[in-house]
Design a protein around this motif. Structure first.
Motif, PDB file in Angstrom:
ATOM      1  N   ALA A 115       6.059   0.727   0.535  1.00  0.00           N
ATOM      2  CA  ALA A 115       6.628   0.981   1.794  1.00  0.00           C
ATOM      3  C   ALA A 115       6.081  -0.083   2.722  1.00  0.00           C
ATOM      4  O   ALA A 115       5.237  -0.639   2.881  1.00  0.00           O
ATOM      5  CB  ALA A 115       5.980   2.346   2.091  1.00  0.00           C
ATOM      6  N   THR A 122       7.443   4.287   9.530  1.00  0.00           N
ATOM      7  CA  THR A 122       7.854   3.514   8.110  1.00  0.00           C
ATOM      8  C   THR A 122       9.414   3.081   8.205  1.00  0.00           C
ATOM      9  O   THR A 122      10.173   3.637   8.967  1.00  0.00           O
ATOM     10  CB  THR A 122       7.919   4.768   7.057  1.00  0.00           C
ATOM     11  OG1 THR A 122       6.718   5.335   6.960  1.00  0.00           O
ATOM     12  CG2 THR A 122       8.355   3.788   5.733  1.00  0.00           C
ATOM     13  N   GLY A 125      11.557   0.820   2.550  1.00  0.00           N
ATOM     14  CA  GLY A 125      11.076   1.244   1.353  1.00  0.00           C
ATOM     15  C   GLY A 125      11.595   0.896   0.058  1.00  0.00           C
ATOM     16  O   GLY A 125      12.704   0.761   0.248  1.00  0.00           O
ATOM     17  N   TRP A 223       0.926   6.165  -0.367  1.00  0.00           N
ATOM     18  CA  TRP A 223       1.558   5.355  -1.542  1.00  0.00           C
ATOM     19  C   TRP A 223       2.554   6.215  -2.186  1.00  0.00           C
ATOM     20  O   TRP A 223       3.287   5.771  -2.745  1.00  0.00           O
ATOM     21  CB  TRP A 223       0.629   4.653  -2.393  1.00  0.00           C
ATOM     22  CG  TRP A 223      -0.535   5.466  -2.685  1.00  0.00           C
ATOM     23  CD1 TRP A 223      -0.505   6.400  -3.499  1.00  0.00           C
ATOM     24  CD2 TRP A 223      -1.881   5.175  -2.072  1.00  0.00           C
ATOM     25  NE1 TRP A 223      -1.800   7.013  -3.838  1.00  0.00           N
ATOM     26  CE2 TRP A 223      -2.751   6.418  -3.007  1.00  0.00           C
ATOM     27  CE3 TRP A 223      -2.346   4.709  -1.200  1.00  0.00           C
ATOM     28  CZ2 TRP A 223      -3.989   6.574  -2.461  1.00  0.00           C
ATOM     29  CZ3 TRP A 223      -3.633   4.840  -0.936  1.00  0.00           C
ATOM     30  CH2 TRP A 223      -4.494   5.802  -1.518  1.00  0.00           C
ATOM     31  N   LEU A 226       5.356   7.634   1.789  1.00  0.00           N
ATOM     32  CA  LEU A 226       6.062   7.038   2.777  1.00  0.00           C
ATOM     33  C   LEU A 226       7.395   6.564   2.363  1.00  0.00           C
ATOM     34  O   LEU A 226       8.343   6.640   3.263  1.00  0.00           O
ATOM     35  CB  LEU A 226       5.132   5.838   3.284  1.00  0.00           C
ATOM     36  CG  LEU A 226       3.827   6.168   3.911  1.00  0.00           C
ATOM     37  CD1 LEU A 226       2.893   5.171   4.457  1.00  0.00           C
ATOM     38  CD2 LEU A 226       4.085   7.358   5.227  1.00  0.00           C
ATOM     39  N   ALA A 227       7.564   5.829   1.478  1.00  0.00           N
ATOM     40  CA  ALA A 227       8.742   5.160   1.045  1.00  0.00           C
ATOM     41  C   ALA A 227       9.724   6.013   0.667  1.00  0.00           C
ATOM     42  O   ALA A 227      11.227   6.258   1.087  1.00  0.00           O
ATOM     43  CB  ALA A 227       8.715   4.393  -0.087  1.00  0.00           C
TER      44      ALA A 227
END
Length: 275
Positions: A115, A122, A125, A223, A226-227
């Motif tokens: 990400a 954000t 990603g 981890w 977010l993406a």
């Protein structure tokens, strides 16, 4: 801040190269000494996790020397890096092998997640499937795509809205404490079909591509989410924490649900997660 196309291409190539060099050669080839427990028998770390994160981190530092790099495995040595995501000018968040239990068990349901965060938001990603070579990519404001190994790309969209009893999805109740664990696992009987993948990379691919209707988690390490949250949102979905507030970089508590739209989210929150 925005990423240039060459920068994003560099990130995709970096992730794919790390997977090819560090993950795939070790898949179904790990020795007993290559696997360690972190917090439990289902929370593992392998040689592939450590070497993949090291390779990606070095590549990121070479091109973006001033950026904050947050790796899942390095987090144990410096836990201040996660709160720092809320205000970093530029940050990268790495899950080198998401679904490590699956990977260590020889099950090809795992992936690498990267990400990109800028000033608490954000902005991009990457979710890479090491085995198939497919990559889900997302950039804020530009949609979410599935990019195949052969170069073909298709835009992703979340599933159509359906009643609760027709939904498919998953809530990761196995990682919850009582009484939430028993309540939510029982409530999953209200939907058409439930899943347990133990892999955020695959879960977010499935929910962002409309293969399933919803996913939910209680633990919010960056981890893992977010993406995927950005990918789901850019595919037309609605994501919020259990209390209805947006999920932001740096947050690790509060639970999260991703659904096709806000009304579906409310139904899942009330009927499945409960209170």
């Amino acid at each position: 801040m925005t990423l240039s196309d060459p920068d994003f291409d560099y990130l995709m190539a970096t992730v794919a190269e790390a997977a090819a060099l560090e993950i795939i050669p070790r898949f179904r080839n790990l020795g007993a000494g290559d696997i360690s427990e972190k917090t439990s028998t289902v929370d593992l770390v392998t040689e592939a996790d450590l070497l993949t994160e090291k390779r990606i981190t070095a590549a990121l530092k070479a091109r973006f020397p001033d950026a904050l790099v947050v790796g899942e495995e390095a987090y144990e040595a410096d836990r201040s890096v996660v709160p720092a995501l809320a205000h970093a000018d530029l940050a990268f968040v790495i899950d080198p092998v998401d679904g490590t239990f699956n990977f260590a068990s020889g099950l090809p349901v795992f992936g690498t997640i990267l990400a990109v965060v800028a000033k608490g938001e954000t902005i991009a990603g990457i979710i890479h499937d090491s085995v198939l070579g497919d990559t889900v990519t997302t950039v804020k404001g530009a949609g979410t795509y599935l990019r195949r190994r052969n170069g073909q790309a298709s835009r992703l969209a979340v599933a159509p809205v359906v009643p609760l009893n027709e939904m498919t999805g998953l809530i990761s109740w196995g990682h919850m404490d009582e009484p939430d664990r028993s309540r939510i696992s029982a409530n999953m009987a209200k939907i058409r079909m439930g899943f347990a993948l133990n892999c955020s990379a695959y879960e977010y691919w499935m929910v962002a591509s409309g293969r399933i209707h919803f996913i939910g988690h209680s633990k919010l390490m960056p981890w893992d989410h977010l993406a995927g949250v950005l990918a789901h949102q850019e595919a037309g979905g609605f994501t919020a924490k259990f209390d209805g507030t947006p999920y932001r970089p740096g947050e690790t508590t509060g639970g999260i649900i991703s659904a096709p739209d806000e009304e579906s989210w409310r139904i899942i929150r009330r009927e499945i997660v409960g209170a």
